[in-house]
Design a protein around this motif. Structure first.
Motif, PDB file in Angstrom:
ATOM      1  N   ARG A 149      -6.738 -31.079  57.670  1.00 21.91           N
ATOM      2  CA  ARG A 149      -6.289 -31.669  56.411  1.00 21.91           C
ATOM      3  C   ARG A 149      -7.189 -32.810  55.952  1.00 21.91           C
ATOM      4  O   ARG A 149      -7.442 -32.975  54.759  1.00 21.91           O
ATOM      5  CB  ARG A 149      -4.843 -32.153  56.544  1.00 21.91           C
ATOM      6  CG  ARG A 149      -3.857 -30.993  56.693  1.00 21.91           C
ATOM      7  CD  ARG A 149      -2.410 -31.432  56.576  1.00 21.91           C
ATOM      8  NE  ARG A 149      -1.523 -30.262  56.643  1.00 21.91           N
ATOM      9  CZ  ARG A 149      -1.217 -29.489  55.604  1.00 21.91           C
ATOM     10  NH1 ARG A 149      -1.727 -29.778  54.422  1.00 21.91           N
ATOM     11  NH2 ARG A 149      -0.419 -28.460  55.744  1.00 21.91           N
ATOM     12  N   ASP A 150      -7.697 -33.598  56.900  1.00 24.16           N
ATOM     13  CA  ASP A 150      -8.533 -34.722  56.487  1.00 24.16           C
ATOM     14  C   ASP A 150      -9.956 -34.296  56.117  1.00 24.16           C
ATOM     15  O   ASP A 150     -10.766 -35.110  55.681  1.00 24.16           O
ATOM     16  CB  ASP A 150      -8.565 -35.806  57.571  1.00 24.16           C
ATOM     17  CG  ASP A 150      -9.160 -35.309  58.881  1.00 24.16           C
ATOM     18  OD1 ASP A 150      -9.465 -34.106  58.984  1.00 24.16           O
ATOM     19  OD2 ASP A 150      -9.326 -36.136  59.806  1.00 24.16           O
ATOM     20  N   ALA A 151     -10.254 -33.009  56.281  1.00 22.99           N
ATOM     21  CA  ALA A 151     -11.556 -32.490  55.855  1.00 22.99           C
ATOM     22  C   ALA A 151     -11.494 -31.888  54.454  1.00 22.99           C
ATOM     23  O   ALA A 151     -12.487 -31.349  53.964  1.00 22.99           O
ATOM     24  CB  ALA A 151     -12.057 -31.437  56.836  1.00 22.99           C
ATOM     25  N   VAL A 152     -10.318 -31.986  53.814  1.00 20.89           N
ATOM     26  CA  VAL A 152     -10.104 -31.358  52.512  1.00 20.89           C
ATOM     27  C   VAL A 152      -9.762 -32.411  51.475  1.00 20.89           C
ATOM     28  O   VAL A 152      -8.932 -33.298  51.712  1.00 20.89           O
ATOM     29  CB  VAL A 152      -8.960 -30.312  52.590  1.00 20.89           C
ATOM     30  CG1 VAL A 152      -8.647 -29.744  51.209  1.00 20.89           C
ATOM     31  CG2 VAL A 152      -9.325 -29.202  53.556  1.00 20.89           C
TER      32      VAL A 152
ATOM     33  N   THR B 162     -21.842 -28.252  60.238  1.00 19.47           N
ATOM     34  CA  THR B 162     -21.314 -29.358  61.041  1.00 19.47           C
ATOM     35  C   THR B 162     -19.799 -29.258  61.188  1.00 19.47           C
ATOM     36  O   THR B 162     -19.238 -29.474  62.274  1.00 19.47           O
ATOM     37  CB  THR B 162     -21.698 -30.705  60.401  1.00 19.47           C
ATOM     38  OG1 THR B 162     -23.124 -30.822  60.383  1.00 19.47           O
ATOM     39  CG2 THR B 162     -21.107 -31.864  61.175  1.00 19.47           C
ATOM     40  N   LEU B 163     -19.114 -28.900  60.086  1.00 16.61           N
ATOM     41  CA  LEU B 163     -17.662 -28.757  60.127  1.00 16.61           C
ATOM     42  C   LEU B 163     -17.247 -27.603  61.041  1.00 16.61           C
ATOM     43  O   LEU B 163     -16.278 -27.714  61.807  1.00 16.61           O
ATOM     44  CB  LEU B 163     -17.119 -28.535  58.713  1.00 16.61           C
ATOM     45  CG  LEU B 163     -17.210 -29.724  57.749  1.00 16.61           C
ATOM     46  CD1 LEU B 163     -16.795 -29.303  56.342  1.00 16.61           C
ATOM     47  CD2 LEU B 163     -16.309 -30.864  58.231  1.00 16.61           C
ATOM     48  N   PHE B 164     -17.975 -26.486  60.953  1.00 19.97           N
ATOM     49  CA  PHE B 164     -17.662 -25.352  61.837  1.00 19.97           C
ATOM     50  C   PHE B 164     -17.869 -25.724  63.304  1.00 19.97           C
ATOM     51  O   PHE B 164     -17.031 -25.438  64.169  1.00 19.97           O
ATOM     52  CB  PHE B 164     -18.541 -24.152  61.469  1.00 19.97           C
ATOM     53  CG  PHE B 164     -18.003 -23.297  60.359  1.00 19.97           C
ATOM     54  CD1 PHE B 164     -16.745 -22.722  60.445  1.00 19.97           C
ATOM     55  CD2 PHE B 164     -18.758 -23.044  59.227  1.00 19.97           C
ATOM     56  CE1 PHE B 164     -16.237 -21.928  59.431  1.00 19.97           C
ATOM     57  CE2 PHE B 164     -18.273 -22.245  58.204  1.00 19.97           C
ATOM     58  CZ  PHE B 164     -17.008 -21.689  58.298  1.00 19.97           C
TER      59      PHE B 164
ATOM     60  N   GLY C 107     -17.639 -33.521  53.215  1.00 20.49           N
ATOM     61  CA  GLY C 107     -18.722 -33.514  54.174  1.00 20.49           C
ATOM     62  C   GLY C 107     -18.480 -34.495  55.299  1.00 20.49           C
ATOM     63  O   GLY C 107     -17.464 -35.213  55.324  1.00 20.49           O
ATOM     64  N   PRO C 108     -19.391 -34.567  56.259  1.00 17.03           N
ATOM     65  CA  PRO C 108     -19.240 -35.499  57.389  1.00 17.03           C
ATOM     66  C   PRO C 108     -19.079 -36.947  56.949  1.00 17.03           C
ATOM     67  O   PRO C 108     -18.457 -37.740  57.654  1.00 17.03           O
ATOM     68  CB  PRO C 108     -20.532 -35.289  58.173  1.00 17.03           C
ATOM     69  CG  PRO C 108     -20.961 -33.892  57.849  1.00 17.03           C
ATOM     70  CD  PRO C 108     -20.568 -33.697  56.412  1.00 17.03           C
ATOM     71  N   ASP C 109     -19.619 -37.287  55.749  1.00 21.36           N
ATOM     72  CA  ASP C 109     -19.491 -38.656  55.249  1.00 21.36           C
ATOM     73  C   ASP C 109     -18.240 -38.870  54.414  1.00 21.36           C
ATOM     74  O   ASP C 109     -18.019 -39.955  53.879  1.00 21.36           O
ATOM     75  CB  ASP C 109     -20.730 -39.035  54.426  1.00 21.36           C
ATOM     76  CG  ASP C 109     -20.911 -38.132  53.207  1.00 21.36           C
ATOM     77  OD1 ASP C 109     -20.139 -37.152  53.068  1.00 21.36           O
ATOM     78  OD2 ASP C 109     -21.826 -38.395  52.398  1.00 21.36           O
ATOM     79  N   GLY C 110     -17.412 -37.831  54.288  1.00 20.73           N
ATOM     80  CA  GLY C 110     -16.168 -37.936  53.531  1.00 20.73           C
ATOM     81  C   GLY C 110     -16.298 -37.607  52.058  1.00 20.73           C
ATOM     82  O   GLY C 110     -15.280 -37.513  51.359  1.00 20.73           O
TER      83      GLY C 110
END
Length: 596
Positions: free
Chosen positions: A197-200, A256-258, A349-352
């Motif tokens: 959820r925090d990646a969306v 990176t997310l995968f 992304g990795p930086d939010g």
């Protein structure tokens, strides 16, 4: 009897030459129309278009089959090149396009740098048209009955009628087009991802969150295996366009997310979805929502990545229409509907930061079920057939008339109905409420009943603008909305934008399609259009700038697609002021035409 074989590429060159020349003639003024040589008293006056090419020391000519005051000319190949002291010779369309792209008098001093990319798109577009002619020759709006929304979205085969590369698709292979482009008629399942959820990033103007709406979309698909839903429990489901998902697999941020386990690929699943005419928007008869995806490819002038601000604008318009403004529109224009875009999702992304290449927006779908109410996108109705004479609109009028004898009367009445259900509401909404809809041909869907316009739908709220002078009234009607986040235009600017999108792009296309088929004269149709504008202007309307502009301006503005394309401008990122790319064209509405 000797039969002449005409290949699909020959037909594609006829079609491509029409859109290429019409877009060129809107922006470059050194061409001329001259009467063609013909015997005395032999038929109506015929015309030839002449294009001087100074750097070659020649003039190229082509026969004009239909001469148009609204810019919808029709031509007949071959092109012929004339040089002093030399016999004329036939010039193939690709050679002519190359000559234009390398002619400084037309495209300026940048020709050597810009011509290769431009010509690649011109030839790719023609090849795509030829391919669909060969592989889907019978696909067009049904002549025997009113088409469904689904059928009409697949019937636009040749693309933008005023563009030098109407079917160019950078990054798409021929196989990609055959699988994912609407004109081939194929459906395909979505690719489903799920994320922490925090990646969306997500937004919704409705009571349900975007994540909830997408979960319901998956749960409501009878072809999705329940095990997929179980695997994604506690995560956010993302309905991905399969072509974009494959591209994103190569994106370092997505990788990176995968690798971190924050993103999971559940594969292709579910019932087939079908591309609409915009390619990146998908439709499924079973679904509550249509899906509008970012696609990492350039179509005509733009890289089709959605911006976060566009998503927020869609939410804002949906919220605005949920209140007093929407109630007023429904009461005043019951046959006109705006398709809301109330939710979106994207990966961070990795930086939010939001990754725009992953955005998917939800759009209302009023065409659900097997018994869809008949409706056709305006661009499909107006697309001229390969013979340069008919169109789905002309065929529809002939079907209503039941024969050629009364077709002229039906054509004028059809045009009046079209103005009533689609054009008057959009004009009045801008002039009285301050909402500016980009109602070009692909954003207008006409509901049909026995061939007649019965209702109209506008789509693409993410491009909605607001007239600055109306902001106080809009803030009062919808307190708390950040209207400044939308496109803001002064009344005079909004008038020019509306004139292009609604009138030049949409209404003039209808006029052209009817006149090209010989069902009514352009003059007669322009008279009806002017009368409709005058009737609106006679009402108590708050802002008549647009109406005065349409009736009085000697020149209208239209988007300069030819040079935007030639200069390789990405409209999605490189254009801040839309009016900066407009070019003038004579306004046929300003002077009352004489009935032909």
């Amino acid at each position: 009897m000797i039969k002449t074989f005409i290949s699909s590429i020959d037909v594609a060159y006829e079609i491509s030459a029409r859109s290429f020349l019409n877009s060129l003639m809107r922006e470059w003024r050194e061409w001329s129309l001259v009467p063609a040589a013909q015997g005395a008293g032999v038929g109506p006056l015929r015309w030839t278009a002449r294009f001087p090419l100074p750097s070659r020391g020649s003039v190229v000519e082509i026969e004009v089959v239909h001469r148009s005051s609204v810019g919808q000319h029709v031509f007949r190949l071959p092109l012929r090149e004339h040089r002093a002291g030399a016999p004329s010779r036939a010039l193939a369309f690709p050679e002519f396009a190359a000559a234009v792209a390398n002619e400084p008098a037309i495209v300026g001093a940048r020709a050597p740098d810009a011509a290769p990319t431009f010509l690649r798109r011109v030839f790719q577009s023609a090849a795509n048209v030829a391919d669909v002619l060969a592989r889907a020759p019978g696909r067009s709006v049904s002549l025997r009955r009113d088409p469904s929304f689904h059928e009409a979205e697949q019937a636009l085969r040749f693309g933008h009628s005023m563009h030098p590369t109407p079917r160019s698709r950078d990054e798409f292979t021929a196989e990609d087009s055959r699988r994912f482009a609407p004109e081939y008629g194929h459906g395909f399942p979505l690719r489903w991802w799920s994320a922490d959820r925090d990646a969306v990033a997500q937004g919704s103007s409705r009571e349900e969150s975007a994540a909830r709406l997408c979960a319901d979309l998956a749960a409501g698909d009878p072809a999705i295996d329940p095990r997929l839903l179980a695997e994604a429990e506690g995560r956010v489901l993302l309905p991905m366009h399969p072509w974009q998902a494959a591209r994103l697999a190569l994106d370092p941020a997505i990788d990176t997310l995968f690798r971190a386990g924050r993103l999971v690929d559940h594969g292709h699943a579910g019932a087939p979805w079908f591309a609409t005419t915009s390619l990146r928007s998908l439709y499924a008869p079973h679904a509550r929502w249509m899906l509008k995806h970012s696609l990492s490819l350039r179509l005509t002038n733009s890289l089709r990545l959605i911006k976060g601000i566009e998503c927020e604008r869609g939410l804002m318009v949906d919220a605005l229409l949920a209140g007093r403004v929407g109630a007023e529109l429904a009461a005043r224009f019951p046959a006109f509907q705006i398709l809301g875009e109330p939710a979106y999702l994207a990966l961070r992304g990795p930086d939010g930061a939001i990754l725009p290449q992953t955005i998917v927006a939800l759009r209302e779908n009023p065409f659900r079920g097997d018994g869809q109410r008949p409706a056709a996108v305006l661009a499909a109705l107006c697309e001229i057939h390969p013979d340069g004479q008919g169109s789905a609109l002309a065929d529809t009028i002939l079907r209503i008339a039941g024969g050629a004898d009364s077709a002229g009367t039906v054509a004028l009445r059809w045009f009046e109905r079209f103005l009533d259900v689609a054009v008057r509401p959009i004009l009045e909404i801008q002039c009285d409420l301050g909402l500016l809809f980009g109602a070009h041909q692909q954003n207008l869907v006409i509901g049909l009943e026995d061939g007649w316009p019965r209702e109209a739908f506008f789509r693409d709220c993410q491009g909605t603008g607001f007239v600055r002078e109306f902001l106080p009234a809009l803030r009062e009607a919808a307190p708390g909305l950040d209207l400044e986040a939308g496109h803001l235009f002064a009344s005079t600017e909004a008038a020019q934008i509306m004139a292009y999108y609604l009138i030049v792009n949409s209404v003039f296309a209808v006029i052209g399609a009817i006149a090209i088929a010989g069902l009514a004269t352009e003059d007669a149709l322009i008279q009806i259009l002017r009368r409709a504008i005058e009737e609106i202007a006679a009402k108590e309307i708050r802002d008549k700038a647009c109406l005065r502009f349409l009736m009085e301006a000697k020149m209208l503005g239209c988007k300069g697609n030819f040079m935007i394309c030639f200069r390789n401008i990405n409209e999605n990122t490189d254009v801040i002021d839309p009016l900066a790319g407009y070019v003038p064209m004579p306004n046929p509405i300003a002077t009352r035409p004489t009935e032909a």
